[in-house]
Motif scaffolding. Structure first.
Motif, mmCIF file in Angstrom:
data_model
loop_
_atom_site.group_PDB
_atom_site.id
_atom_site.type_symbol
_atom_site.label_atom_id
_atom_site.label_comp_id
_atom_site.label_asym_id
_atom_site.label_seq_id
_atom_site.Cartn_x
_atom_site.Cartn_y
_atom_site.Cartn_z
ATOM 1 N N GLU A 43 0.848 -1.184 0.000
ATOM 2 C CA GLU A 43 0.000 0.000 0.000
ATOM 3 C C GLU A 43 0.886 1.237 0.000
ATOM 4 O O GLU A 43 1.818 1.347 0.815
ATOM 5 N N LEU A 44 0.615 2.140 -0.926
ATOM 6 C CA LEU A 44 1.458 3.306 -1.140
ATOM 7 C C LEU A 44 1.158 4.400 -0.127
ATOM 8 O O LEU A 44 0.183 4.322 0.622
ATOM 9 N N GLN A 45 1.971 5.418 -0.111
ATOM 10 C CA GLN A 45 1.869 6.499 0.871
ATOM 11 C C GLN A 45 0.433 6.965 1.088
ATOM 12 O O GLN A 45 -0.296 7.242 0.140
ATOM 13 N N ALA A 46 0.026 7.015 2.344
ATOM 14 C CA ALA A 46 -1.279 7.526 2.801
ATOM 15 C C ALA A 46 -2.440 6.599 2.477
ATOM 16 O O ALA A 46 -3.586 6.910 2.804
ATOM 17 N N HIS A 47 -2.180 5.478 1.855
ATOM 18 C CA HIS A 47 -3.243 4.544 1.481
ATOM 19 C C HIS A 47 -3.278 3.364 2.456
ATOM 20 O O HIS A 47 -2.222 2.826 2.826
ATOM 21 N N GLY A 48 -4.487 2.970 2.837
ATOM 22 C CA GLY A 48 -4.639 1.791 3.676
ATOM 23 C C GLY A 48 -3.844 1.870 4.961
ATOM 24 O O GLY A 48 -3.978 2.806 5.747
ATOM 25 N N ARG A 49 -2.952 0.911 5.140
ATOM 26 C CA ARG A 49 -2.202 0.782 6.387
ATOM 27 C C ARG A 49 -0.819 1.419 6.334
ATOM 28 O O ARG A 49 -0.062 1.355 7.314
ATOM 29 N N THR A 50 -0.479 2.046 5.215
ATOM 30 C CA THR A 50 0.824 2.699 5.093
ATOM 31 C C THR A 50 0.742 4.127 5.602
ATOM 32 O O THR A 50 -0.245 4.833 5.377
ATOM 33 N N GLY A 51 1.783 4.567 6.282
ATOM 34 C CA GLY A 51 1.805 5.906 6.848
ATOM 35 C C GLY A 51 1.901 6.993 5.793
ATOM 36 O O GLY A 51 2.102 6.735 4.603
ATOM 37 N N ASP A 52 1.768 8.227 6.239
ATOM 38 C CA ASP A 52 1.854 9.386 5.367
ATOM 39 C C ASP A 52 3.121 10.164 5.722
ATOM 40 O O ASP A 52 3.783 9.891 6.732
ATOM 41 N N ARG A 53 3.464 11.105 4.880
ATOM 42 C CA ARG A 53 4.558 12.036 5.173
ATOM 43 C C ARG A 53 4.052 13.445 4.907
ATOM 44 O O ARG A 53 3.050 13.639 4.231
ATOM 45 N N ASP A 54 4.758 14.411 5.416
ATOM 46 C CA ASP A 54 4.347 15.806 5.266
ATOM 47 C C ASP A 54 4.753 16.305 3.884
ATOM 48 O O ASP A 54 5.628 17.155 3.728
ATOM 49 N N ALA A 55 4.113 15.740 2.886
ATOM 50 C CA ALA A 55 4.407 16.099 1.497
ATOM 51 C C ALA A 55 3.263 15.606 0.630
ATOM 52 O O ALA A 55 2.572 14.642 0.978
ATOM 53 N N PHE A 56 3.053 16.289 -0.497
ATOM 54 C CA PHE A 56 2.053 15.815 -1.443
ATOM 55 C C PHE A 56 2.460 14.460 -1.989
ATOM 56 O O PHE A 56 3.632 14.072 -1.950
ATOM 57 N N LEU A 57 1.485 13.733 -2.521
ATOM 58 C CA LEU A 57 1.793 12.483 -3.209
ATOM 59 C C LEU A 57 2.456 12.787 -4.549
ATOM 60 O O LEU A 57 2.131 13.769 -5.211
ATOM 61 N N SER A 58 3.393 11.919 -4.924
ATOM 62 C CA SER A 58 3.976 12.027 -6.261
ATOM 63 C C SER A 58 4.314 10.631 -6.747
ATOM 64 O O SER A 58 4.642 9.738 -5.957
ATOM 65 N N PHE A 59 4.226 10.434 -8.052
ATOM 66 C CA PHE A 59 4.572 9.131 -8.612
ATOM 67 C C PHE A 59 6.071 8.868 -8.489
ATOM 68 O O PHE A 59 6.494 7.725 -8.340
ATOM 69 N N GLU A 60 6.861 9.936 -8.498
ATOM 70 C CA GLU A 60 8.301 9.769 -8.315
ATOM 71 C C GLU A 60 8.610 9.215 -6.919
ATOM 72 O O GLU A 60 9.399 8.282 -6.765
ATOM 73 N N GLN A 61 7.971 9.803 -5.895
ATOM 74 C CA GLN A 61 8.203 9.333 -4.532
ATOM 75 C C GLN A 61 7.665 7.926 -4.338
ATOM 76 O O GLN A 61 8.309 7.085 -3.698
ATOM 77 N N ASP A 62 6.488 7.641 -4.890
ATOM 78 C CA ASP A 62 5.947 6.283 -4.799
ATOM 79 C C ASP A 62 6.907 5.281 -5.435
ATOM 80 O O ASP A 62 7.123 4.190 -4.897
ATOM 81 N N ALA A 63 7.464 5.633 -6.590
ATOM 82 C CA ALA A 63 8.411 4.737 -7.263
ATOM 83 C C ALA A 63 9.620 4.469 -6.379
ATOM 84 O O ALA A 63 10.063 3.317 -6.236
ATOM 85 N N ASP A 64 10.161 5.516 -5.784
ATOM 86 C CA ASP A 64 11.320 5.352 -4.906
ATOM 87 C C ASP A 64 10.961 4.511 -3.682
ATOM 88 O O ASP A 64 11.778 3.694 -3.217
ATOM 89 N N ASP A 65 9.753 4.690 -3.145
ATOM 90 C CA ASP A 65 9.320 3.906 -1.990
ATOM 91 C C ASP A 65 9.240 2.420 -2.334
ATOM 92 O O ASP A 65 9.674 1.563 -1.548
#
Length: 243
Positions: A43-65
């Motif tokens: 589960e990607l950032q802020a979705h379901g059981r995964t935590g969030d960070r103080d930043a907007f969602l981005s596909f670049e960050q999701d890819a790195d995660d």
């Protein structure tokens, strides 16, 4: 980052759509896919059981995660199936981290705003949580019973789509890994857009199936009376991955 691992064999990573969880997008198909390979669903950032960070969602960050998770799991190379926004993340992985990719499956993903009708994009300007499919709201709350977290995820997903710029034809044509492009004939992105993406990715295969966004995968928000009639997609996926 929350993830689940099923089965044994070559790893296949599953990336859900916006507003979704592992179970809402892939709950129906995982039991069939795990018979022949290892499934890594997350589960990607802020979705379901995964935590969030103080930043907007981005596909670049999701890819790195995703890539960092694979490194932590000591997975050197994997196949990746991304649905909808998960497909956009998969595009970004193929561009940013091609060394970790074996093959990719872009399921109902698009690479520029021309894929969808103007009304689709305009809809994000006045989007409210009440417009989110009930099945997705219930799916989120079933694994993370936090109304504020649901609202936060919704807000961030909407913001990402409002500012979506996509990728150039040149970027898409630079993808060299074997690619399976799947689209519904009544999908968010048009079949014509899927054909365009197929033409740009030289090592790609295109499949157009009947149905709306996510129906062929068994995504719960797309099913009629909860019934998934297109289990044959598993044979298509397996045939592509086994070539």
């Amino acid at each position: 980052m929350y993830y689940e691992v099923y089965g044994q064999g070559k790893p296949l990573v599953l990336l859900h759509g916006g507003g979704s969880t592992i179970q809402t997008t892939f709950g129906n198909i995982i039991p069939l896919l795990l018979k022949n390979r290892q499934i890594i669903a997350l589960e990607l950032q802020a979705h379901g059981r995964t935590g969030d960070r103080d930043a907007f969602l981005s596909f670049e960050q999701d890819a790195d995660d995703v890539v960092q998770l694979l490194k932590n799991l000591q997975v050197a190379k994997a196949d990746i199936l991304g649905f909808s926004n998960g497909g956009q993340t998969t595009i970004e992985i193929a561009l940013r981290h091609p060394y970790i990719v074996n093959k990719i499956i872009l399921a109902s993903a698009f690479y520029n705003r021309g894929a969808a009708v103007p009304q689709f994009w305009e809809g994000f300007n006045n989007a409210t949580l009440s417009m989110m499919p009930t099945a997705l709201q219930e799916g989120f709350l079933a694994v993370n019973n936090n109304q504020a977290a649901l609202q936060n995820m919704f807000n961030k997903d909407v913001q990402r789509m409002k500012t979506f710029k996509g990728w150039t034809d040149e970027q898409i044509s630079s993808i060299r890994v074997p690619t399976l492009i799947i689209n519904g004939n009544l999908d968010v992105g048009s079949p014509e857009h899927a054909v365009q993406m197929h033409r740009l990715i030289s090592n790609s295969t295109l499949v157009i199936l009947p149905g709306v966004h996510g129906e062929y995968l068994g995504a719960i928000e797309a099913l009629h009376n909860g019934k998934w009639a297109q289990t044959y997609i598993v044979d298509i996926i397996e045939a592509f991955l086994d070539i």
